[in-house]
Design a protein around this motif. Structure first.
Motif, PDB file in Angstrom:
ATOM      1  N   ARG A 227       0.828  -1.209   0.000  1.00 22.97           N
ATOM      2  CA  ARG A 227       0.000   0.000   0.000  1.00 22.97           C
ATOM      3  C   ARG A 227       0.866   1.266   0.000  1.00 22.97           C
ATOM      4  NH1 ARG A 227      -4.937   1.497   4.269  1.00 22.97           N
ATOM      5  NH2 ARG A 227      -5.902   3.118   2.936  1.00 22.97           N
ATOM      6  N   ALA A 228       1.945   1.251   0.771  1.00 26.71           N
ATOM      7  CA  ALA A 228       2.835   2.411   0.827  1.00 26.71           C
ATOM      8  C   ALA A 228       3.519   2.640  -0.513  1.00 26.71           C
ATOM      9  CB  ALA A 228       3.871   2.215   1.930  1.00 26.71           C
ATOM     10  N   LEU A 229       4.012   1.576  -1.115  1.00 25.52           N
ATOM     11  CA  LEU A 229       4.711   1.711  -2.393  1.00 25.52           C
ATOM     12  C   LEU A 229       3.758   2.143  -3.508  1.00 25.52           C
ATOM     13  CD1 LEU A 229       7.043  -1.425  -2.216  1.00 25.52           C
ATOM     14  CD2 LEU A 229       7.655   0.976  -1.819  1.00 25.52           C
ATOM     15  N   ARG A 230       2.524   1.652  -3.456  1.00 18.16           N
ATOM     16  CA  ARG A 230       1.546   2.034  -4.468  1.00 18.16           C
ATOM     17  C   ARG A 230       1.211   3.527  -4.372  1.00 18.16           C
ATOM     18  NH1 ARG A 230      -2.008  -1.455  -3.227  1.00 18.16           N
ATOM     19  NH2 ARG A 230      -3.428  -0.088  -2.061  1.00 18.16           N
ATOM     20  N   LEU A 231       1.086   4.034  -3.142  1.00 29.33           N
ATOM     21  CA  LEU A 231       0.806   5.463  -2.948  1.00 29.33           C
ATOM     22  C   LEU A 231       1.970   6.310  -3.477  1.00 29.33           C
ATOM     23  CD1 LEU A 231      -0.700   7.156   0.164  1.00 29.33           C
ATOM     24  CD2 LEU A 231       1.452   7.993  -0.752  1.00 29.33           C
ATOM     25  N   LYS A 232       3.168   5.925  -3.123  1.00 32.87           N
ATOM     26  CA  LYS A 232       4.351   6.683  -3.529  1.00 32.87           C
ATOM     27  C   LYS A 232       4.540   6.651  -5.047  1.00 32.87           C
ATOM     28  CE  LYS A 232       9.272   7.049  -2.362  1.00 32.87           C
ATOM     29  NZ  LYS A 232      10.363   6.431  -1.556  1.00 32.87           N
ATOM     30  N   GLU A 233       4.360   5.474  -5.632  1.00 32.90           N
ATOM     31  CA  GLU A 233       4.514   5.340  -7.087  1.00 32.90           C
ATOM     32  C   GLU A 233       3.435   6.131  -7.816  1.00 32.90           C
ATOM     33  OE1 GLU A 233       3.824   3.966 -11.063  1.00 32.90           O
ATOM     34  OE2 GLU A 233       2.468   3.531  -9.378  1.00 32.90           O
TER      35      GLU A 233
ATOM     36  N   SER B  51       4.395   9.605  -8.165  1.00 33.31           N
ATOM     37  CA  SER B  51       5.438   9.764  -9.190  1.00 33.31           C
ATOM     38  C   SER B  51       4.802  10.022 -10.551  1.00 33.31           C
ATOM     39  CB  SER B  51       6.305   8.500  -9.261  1.00 33.31           C
ATOM     40  OG  SER B  51       7.038   8.320  -8.069  1.00 33.31           O
ATOM     41  N   ARG B  52       3.586   9.517 -10.746  1.00 31.08           N
ATOM     42  CA  ARG B  52       2.832   9.742 -11.983  1.00 31.08           C
ATOM     43  C   ARG B  52       1.831  10.893 -11.847  1.00 31.08           C
ATOM     44  NH1 ARG B  52      -0.560   6.045 -12.551  1.00 31.08           N
ATOM     45  NH2 ARG B  52      -0.246   4.756 -10.705  1.00 31.08           N
TER      46      ARG B  52
END
Length: 286
Positions: free
Chosen positions: A258-264, A267-268
């Motif tokens: 969930r954290a990586l999805r939010l951060k990525e 980025s977009r």
């Protein structure tokens, strides 16, 4: 990260119109748990901010928490409404870990000149003493409103700004037009910072198109008093709860799906979380 917010209490002594009260359990973090969290975040930052919701000066062992910051090699920032400084300010002075104190002057929402002076003058006295010991102090007025005629309307702050200008005569006209978020130097290590009022994100607010950027999980993260890790200091209810540091290391929580999805997503320039799509503060960053 530039900073990690470590909320030390969820309790506040005021009920300000711009700050919705938390529905979380009222609690103070214990010194031993606070020290453990300091050690958890040390690999990621050198600066901790001791608030999300709640009034830090209400913590009965605030001086011990600042001592723990020093012993763990971390600097601390405190944001306070200032009302408790006359009785609790001594706990801040002389603490090597304390880097900056932010005084939220927008907490003073009404009152006559006498009431204003009773509120403001102890803050000015504290600010001067803190600055003389090397601490930066920011007087914050984050209650401006956008208008068609000028970027920000500060009419209800005129008496407050006039009193500050009287105390710091070399700083010029403190009500002069400024870009939102700009500051004025009042004296050595003392500043006035003005900005537009923002609305705390809420799940009951309408969504926008989801486009935009946020620094959450890039330059900041937050740990609520109950241990919940959230991506930024505006998730005061723990809606985007990424994990609990009482159950899992802070570093592991930052690497969850969930954290990586939010951060990525950011980025977009895409807000993947519903709460983020209901956060107007995000638009400050384009």
């Amino acid at each position: 990260m530039h900073k990690v917010y470590l909320e030390i209490t969820s309790i506040c002594n005021l009920s300000c119109s711009f700050c919705p009260p938390t529905e979380r359990k009222a609690e103070f973090i214990q010194p031993e748990e606070f020290r453990r969290r300091l050690r958890e975040v040390k690999p990621y930052t050198s600066l901790v901010a001791l608030h999300v919701k709640g009034e830090p000066l209400m913590h009965p062992k605030l001086d011990l928490l600042l001592d723990a910051c020093e012993e763990e090699g971390l600097q601390a920032v405190i944001t306070t409404n200032g009302t408790l400084l006359p009785t609790k300010g001594y706990k801040l002075l002389g603490k090597p870990a304390l880097r900056q104190v932010n005084l939220s002057l927008h907490s003073f929402e009404e009152g006559d000149q006498e009431e204003l002076d009773r509120y403001l003058m102890p803050l000015i006295e504290f600010a001067r003493e803190a600055a003389s010991s090397g601490v930066f102090v920011s007087f914050r007025l984050w209650n401006g409103q956008e208008t068609d005629e000028q970027p920000s309307a500060w009419a209800h702050n005129e008496r407050l700004l006039a009193r500050l200008a009287q105390q710091f005569p070399d700083s010029g006209d403190l009500s002069r037009p400024l870009p939102p978020g700009s500051g004025i130097r009042l004296a050595d290590r003392l500043y006035l910072n003005r900005d537009l009022q923002f609305d705390w994100p809420s799940m009951s607010a309408p969504e926008d198109d989801g486009h935009g950027f946020c620094h959450g999980l890039r330059t900041q993260a937050a740990i609520l008093a109950n241990g919940t890790v959230v991506p930024c200091c505006l998730d005061g209810e723990g809606v985007i709860g990424l994990g609990d540091v009482k159950e899992r290391p802070f570093g592991e929580i930052l690497e969850t799906e969930r954290a990586l999805r939010l951060k990525e997503g950011f980025s977009r320039r895409v807000a993947v979380e519903e709460l983020c799509r209901k956060c107007g503060y995000r638009k400050k960053f384009g």
